[in-house]
Design a protein around this motif. Structure first.
Motif, PDB file in Angstrom:
ATOM      1  N   HIS A  92      56.018  46.146  28.540  1.00 59.05           N
ATOM      2  CA  HIS A  92      56.810  45.384  29.504  1.00 59.05           C
ATOM      3  C   HIS A  92      56.740  43.918  29.053  1.00 59.05           C
ATOM      4  O   HIS A  92      55.814  43.180  29.416  1.00 59.05           O
ATOM      5  N   ARG A  93      57.694  43.522  28.230  1.00 55.57           N
ATOM      6  CA  ARG A  93      57.612  42.194  27.628  1.00 55.57           C
ATOM      7  C   ARG A  93      57.670  41.065  28.648  1.00 55.57           C
ATOM      8  O   ARG A  93      57.109  39.989  28.420  1.00 55.57           O
ATOM      9  N   GLU A  94      58.353  41.291  29.772  1.00 59.06           N
ATOM     10  CA  GLU A  94      58.474  40.230  30.772  1.00 59.06           C
ATOM     11  C   GLU A  94      57.137  39.931  31.436  1.00 59.06           C
ATOM     12  O   GLU A  94      56.981  38.878  32.064  1.00 59.06           O
ATOM     13  N   LEU A  95      56.172  40.836  31.310  1.00 60.71           N
ATOM     14  CA  LEU A  95      54.844  40.627  31.901  1.00 60.71           C
ATOM     15  C   LEU A  95      53.873  39.975  30.924  1.00 60.71           C
ATOM     16  O   LEU A  95      52.841  39.446  31.334  1.00 60.71           O
ATOM     17  N   CYS A  96      54.177  40.024  29.645  1.00 59.74           N
ATOM     18  CA  CYS A  96      53.222  39.618  28.603  1.00 59.74           C
ATOM     19  C   CYS A  96      52.905  38.125  28.693  1.00 59.74           C
ATOM     20  O   CYS A  96      53.791  37.290  28.827  1.00 59.74           O
ATOM     21  N   ALA A 134      50.795  45.346  30.903  1.00 60.61           N
ATOM     22  CA  ALA A 134      52.096  45.310  30.229  1.00 60.61           C
ATOM     23  C   ALA A 134      52.264  46.380  29.162  1.00 60.61           C
ATOM     24  O   ALA A 134      53.366  46.532  28.632  1.00 60.61           O
ATOM     25  N   ARG A 137      54.105  56.449  26.515  1.00 59.35           N
ATOM     26  CA  ARG A 137      55.309  57.115  27.012  1.00 59.35           C
ATOM     27  C   ARG A 137      55.621  58.309  26.128  1.00 59.35           C
ATOM     28  O   ARG A 137      55.146  58.400  24.997  1.00 59.35           O
ATOM     29  N   ASP A 194      60.874  46.913  27.832  1.00 59.64           N
ATOM     30  CA  ASP A 194      61.484  46.462  29.076  1.00 59.64           C
ATOM     31  C   ASP A 194      61.599  44.951  29.023  1.00 59.64           C
ATOM     32  O   ASP A 194      60.623  44.242  29.153  1.00 59.64           O
ATOM     33  N   ASP A 195      62.814  44.460  28.791  1.00 62.76           N
ATOM     34  CA  ASP A 195      63.040  43.028  28.706  1.00 62.76           C
ATOM     35  C   ASP A 195      63.639  42.472  29.989  1.00 62.76           C
ATOM     36  O   ASP A 195      64.078  41.340  30.029  1.00 62.76           O
TER      37      ASP A 195
END
Ligand code: SF4
Length: 72
Positions: free
Chosen positions: A6-10, A58, A62, A70-71
């Protein structure tokens, strides 16, 4: 199994890169990336170590064919 991020969390602290350097990396913007290959057993084990070590939750494992980046 494959690795997902989850790149938006990194927060770009590279903990996952240190624990699974052949799976994760940081891109030119300092955001996590993951290889898009089926993981070898040792790679999957290193991801299992990285999952609880990421302070932003993050990274994940899977099934092949599911979305891995997930961007949003
Ligand atoms: S451990 Fe988490 S926050 Fe740190 S680089 Fe990896 S995905 Fe980003």
């Amino acid at each position: 199994m494959r690795a997902g991020v989850h790149r938006e969390l990194c927060e770009s602290n590279a903990v996952c890169v240190a624990l699974a350097p052949d799976v994760f990396d940081l891109d030119e913007n300092g955001l996590v990336t993951a290889i898009d290959d089926d993981l070898e057993d040792d790679q999957a084990e290193s991801v299992r170590l990285a999952i609880p070590s990421c302070p932003r939750a993050a990274v994940f494992l899977r099934e092949a064919g599911s979305t891995g980046v997930d961007d949003a």
